[in-house]
Design a protein around this motif. Sequence first.
Motif, PDB file in Angstrom:
ATOM      1  N   LYS A 359       0.847  -1.185   0.000  1.00 11.09           N
ATOM      2  CA  LYS A 359       0.000   0.000   0.000  1.00 11.09           C
ATOM      3  C   LYS A 359       0.887   1.241   0.000  1.00 11.09           C
ATOM      4  N   GLY A 360       0.875   1.969  -1.101  1.00 11.97           N
ATOM      5  CA  GLY A 360       1.672   3.179  -1.186  1.00 11.97           C
ATOM      6  C   GLY A 360       1.974   3.523  -2.631  1.00 11.97           C
ATOM      7  N   ARG A 361       2.355   4.770  -2.848  1.00 10.35           N
ATOM      8  CA  ARG A 361       2.689   5.241  -4.191  1.00 10.35           C
ATOM      9  C   ARG A 361       4.178   5.012  -4.458  1.00 10.35           C
ATOM     10  N   ILE A 362       4.490   4.523  -5.659  1.00  4.78           N
ATOM     11  CA  ILE A 362       5.866   4.141  -5.993  1.00  4.78           C
ATOM     12  C   ILE A 362       6.221   4.651  -7.381  1.00  4.78           C
ATOM     13  N   THR A 363       7.456   5.122  -7.531  1.00  6.42           N
ATOM     14  CA  THR A 363       8.062   5.303  -8.848  1.00  6.42           C
ATOM     15  C   THR A 363       9.260   4.366  -8.918  1.00  6.42           C
ATOM     16  N   MET A 364       9.551   3.868 -10.117  1.00  6.79           N
ATOM     17  CA  MET A 364      10.595   2.852 -10.240  1.00  6.79           C
ATOM     18  C   MET A 364      11.375   3.046 -11.532  1.00  6.79           C
ATOM     19  N   SER A 365      12.673   2.825 -11.460  1.00 15.17           N
ATOM     20  CA  SER A 365      13.522   2.881 -12.646  1.00 15.17           C
ATOM     21  C   SER A 365      14.744   1.998 -12.427  1.00 15.17           C
ATOM     22  N   GLY A 366      15.362   1.592 -13.532  1.00 13.17           N
ATOM     23  CA  GLY A 366      16.542   0.740 -13.444  1.00 13.17           C
ATOM     24  C   GLY A 366      17.149   0.519 -14.810  1.00 13.17           C
ATOM     25  N   MET A 425       9.908  11.364 -10.086  1.00 13.01           N
ATOM     26  CA  MET A 425       9.865  11.297  -8.628  1.00 13.01           C
ATOM     27  C   MET A 425       9.326  12.610  -8.047  1.00 13.01           C
ATOM     28  N   ARG A 426       9.783  13.727  -8.586  1.00 13.74           N
ATOM     29  CA  ARG A 426       9.318  15.026  -8.075  1.00 13.74           C
ATOM     30  C   ARG A 426       7.857  15.277  -8.446  1.00 13.74           C
ATOM     31  N   GLU A 427       7.456  14.782  -9.618  1.00 14.93           N
ATOM     32  CA  GLU A 427       6.084  14.982 -10.072  1.00 14.93           C
ATOM     33  C   GLU A 427       5.081  14.195  -9.226  1.00 14.93           C
ATOM     34  N   PHE A 428       5.404  12.948  -8.943  1.00 14.64           N
ATOM     35  CA  PHE A 428       4.439  12.066  -8.297  1.00 14.64           C
ATOM     36  C   PHE A 428       4.578  11.991  -6.785  1.00 14.64           C
ATOM     37  N   LYS A 429       5.711  12.492  -6.242  1.00 14.72           N
ATOM     38  CA  LYS A 429       5.927  12.506  -4.791  1.00 14.72           C
ATOM     39  C   LYS A 429       5.587  11.142  -4.166  1.00 14.72           C
ATOM     40  N   PRO A 430       6.317  10.107  -4.511  1.00 16.02           N
ATOM     41  CA  PRO A 430       5.968   8.751  -4.067  1.00 16.02           C
ATOM     42  C   PRO A 430       6.273   8.515  -2.589  1.00 16.02           C
ATOM     43  N   ASP A 431       5.671   7.476  -2.055  1.00 18.54           N
ATOM     44  CA  ASP A 431       6.026   7.006  -0.715  1.00 18.54           C
ATOM     45  C   ASP A 431       7.326   6.210  -0.751  1.00 18.54           C
ATOM     46  N   LEU A 432       7.695   5.716  -1.940  1.00 19.99           N
ATOM     47  CA  LEU A 432       8.947   4.980  -2.118  1.00 19.99           C
ATOM     48  C   LEU A 432       9.430   5.186  -3.546  1.00 19.99           C
ATOM     49  N   ALA A 433      10.718   5.491  -3.666  1.00 14.25           N
ATOM     50  CA  ALA A 433      11.353   5.588  -4.980  1.00 14.25           C
ATOM     51  C   ALA A 433      12.322   4.417  -5.136  1.00 14.25           C
ATOM     52  N   ILE A 434      12.134   3.646  -6.190  1.00 18.12           N
ATOM     53  CA  ILE A 434      13.044   2.545  -6.497  1.00 18.12           C
ATOM     54  C   ILE A 434      13.826   2.974  -7.734  1.00 18.12           C
ATOM     55  N   GLY A 435      15.145   2.885  -7.671  1.00 14.33           N
ATOM     56  CA  GLY A 435      15.896   3.359  -8.823  1.00 14.33           C
ATOM     57  C   GLY A 435      17.375   3.081  -8.743  1.00 14.33           C
ATOM     58  N   THR A 436      18.109   3.779  -9.597  1.00 15.04           N
ATOM     59  CA  THR A 436      19.561   3.674  -9.620  1.00 15.04           C
ATOM     60  C   THR A 436      20.151   4.502  -8.485  1.00 15.04           C
ATOM     61  N   THR A 437      21.455   4.404  -8.304  1.00 12.94           N
ATOM     62  CA  THR A 437      22.105   5.070  -7.170  1.00 12.94           C
ATOM     63  C   THR A 437      21.796   6.561  -7.088  1.00 12.94           C
ATOM     64  N   PRO A 438      21.926   7.352  -8.184  1.00 12.70           N
ATOM     65  CA  PRO A 438      21.639   8.783  -8.052  1.00 12.70           C
ATOM     66  C   PRO A 438      20.171   9.082  -7.765  1.00 12.70           C
ATOM     67  N   VAL A 439      19.264   8.234  -8.230  1.00 13.07           N
ATOM     68  CA  VAL A 439      17.854   8.427  -7.917  1.00 13.07           C
ATOM     69  C   VAL A 439      17.614   8.191  -6.425  1.00 13.07           C
ATOM     70  N   VAL A 440      18.213   7.128  -5.911  1.00 11.72           N
ATOM     71  CA  VAL A 440      18.077   6.818  -4.484  1.00 11.72           C
ATOM     72  C   VAL A 440      18.650   7.951  -3.643  1.00 11.72           C
ATOM     73  N   GLN A 441      19.799   8.477  -4.052  1.00 11.31           N
ATOM     74  CA  GLN A 441      20.420   9.576  -3.306  1.00 11.31           C
ATOM     75  C   GLN A 441      19.520  10.805  -3.293  1.00 11.31           C
ATOM     76  N   ALA A 442      18.982  11.165  -4.459  1.00 11.69           N
ATOM     77  CA  ALA A 442      18.107  12.336  -4.531  1.00 11.69           C
ATOM     78  C   ALA A 442      16.840  12.140  -3.714  1.00 11.69           C
ATOM     79  N   ALA A 443      16.305  10.931  -3.725  1.00 10.16           N
ATOM     80  CA  ALA A 443      15.085  10.663  -2.968  1.00 10.16           C
ATOM     81  C   ALA A 443      15.330  10.817  -1.471  1.00 10.16           C
ATOM     82  N   LYS A 444      16.424  10.261  -0.994  1.00 11.66           N
ATOM     83  CA  LYS A 444      16.704  10.340   0.441  1.00 11.66           C
ATOM     84  C   LYS A 444      16.976  11.775   0.877  1.00 11.66           C
TER      85      LYS A 444
END
Length: 540
Positions: A359-366, A425-444
């Motif tokens: 249960k939650g909003r997610i964006t994902m990339s890889g 990620m910025r558009e959808f404001k997810p509860d969890l971002a799944i992605g590559t290293t720079p995406v994870v860094q920006a999300a945190k």
Amino acid sequence: MDTPQFRQSPQPAAPEAAPASASSAVPVTMHSAGVPAAQVDGAGCHGGKQQMEAAARAAGKSEALDQYAKDYPKGPHDQPQSMCPAFGSLRVGLRMRRTATVLSGSACCVYGLTFTSHFYGARRTVGYVPFNSETLVTGKLFEDIREAVFKLADPALYDAVVIINLCVPTASGVPLQLLPKEIEGVRIIGIDVPGFGVPTHAEAKDVLAGAMLKFARAEAESGPVQAPRNHQPGARSGKPTVTLLGELFPADPMVIGMLLEPMGVAAGPVVPTREWRELYAALDGSVIAAIHPFYTASIREFEAAGRPIVGSAPVGHDGTEAWLEAIGQSLNVARDKIDAAKNRILPAIRGALSKMPIKGRITMSGYEGSELLVGRLLVESGADLRYVGTACPRTPWSDPDREWLEARGVHVQYRASLEQDLAAMREFKPDLAIGTTPVVQAAKEATIPALYFTNLISARPLMGPAGAGSLATVINAAMGNKGRFDEMKSFFDGVGEGHAAGIWQVQDGVPQDRPEFREQQKRNLAKLAKQRKAEEAGLI
């Protein structure tokens, strides 16, 4: 939300060919004259994509580059940001028994590729043929490679020797195609895997897998070949087999075999294979399951062998039902057997999904190529998935997954750039971002919980009931950490960011951003590069 920002994000320029990281390599052979490769100027490495591609075409590599452009189209933008593509081919070679893998490229590239390979668990030696400007220009590098191949080609130790040209040898036209095709029964496979020709490391796996399948198909067409070390159960029992295309989690082929059993069908080898002889069994499969749909060169070899191709994979309830139907239809399996296979497994998958909801909003990339399959699992698990970005291209064999996701409101972005992933990620404001290293860094940094796709998501079973329940635990735990991120953000509030990072006394002044200084440095570097190019051309 009529025009999401991530669809308008600027497309990035193509990155210059660069290695992934660093470690040591074991030399196969050393040239006797000239300076070590590490001391070469290496201006060619930094010449840029266009310059290196032009040099490669002038040196006779147009046919290979044109085939890569056809197999691995780069649109809608030029090239995604990813690790050095050659890592994919190197990984395939290092995972095979009785196979020697040798790199020909700049020392810094070999250093980084070796480190990355061993970081991801390689247990075999990386061969390296070093060079300098003299041996590269005079053709001595090719002779050194040829000498190394003859030294390695021991049939008691190896079934195949793989030589991989990186950017500089490819741009210089080092002709691996002139190497012997076979030495005392040891196959010689030479491939060019330049960063300016192959977009991602995932597709570079296909470059080597396709070259090996082509060689093995020619052998099989010429006469009897060796049976695989562990003969496939389908071949022993006379059952039709399904060859699985794509690098899979170790448990997934066994699960797929269980799914196929009620139809009287067996799971065949996984390509890329772990041994040369498995290639023959893969080509002998009754149907090819393109689990990872970007293996274009491999699919070309299977189609040349007369094998039908089925896209997608048995992920989630809907994916498993559609995949079993497609496999059954391609093999002319009786309707009652197809229905029996579905009735046996679909209730278990539905139960696993309902027991472990997300249960939650997610964006994902890889950039592994399995992003759309994982996206299907997330949606069926209840996740509000808004965006799936993959560095790989769109192919006909990914269409079933794309269509399924888009029908459920998920935006699918092929050849996704880092900018597009971040904008989503910025558009959808997810509860969890799944992605590559720079995406994870920006999300945190934005206090959004995040998980690295390659190590924490794709390295899990995806097929059958096991796949249905494999993601929920780690994803729900990650989303539950939102409060910890907010607490850390509050604790470190006021320490500054970017140019003003740190704790400053107001009376002493806070560092001010000086963008004009950066622009001046850019102009100076551009002027220096222009001057160096003019010097190389003999104009000054």
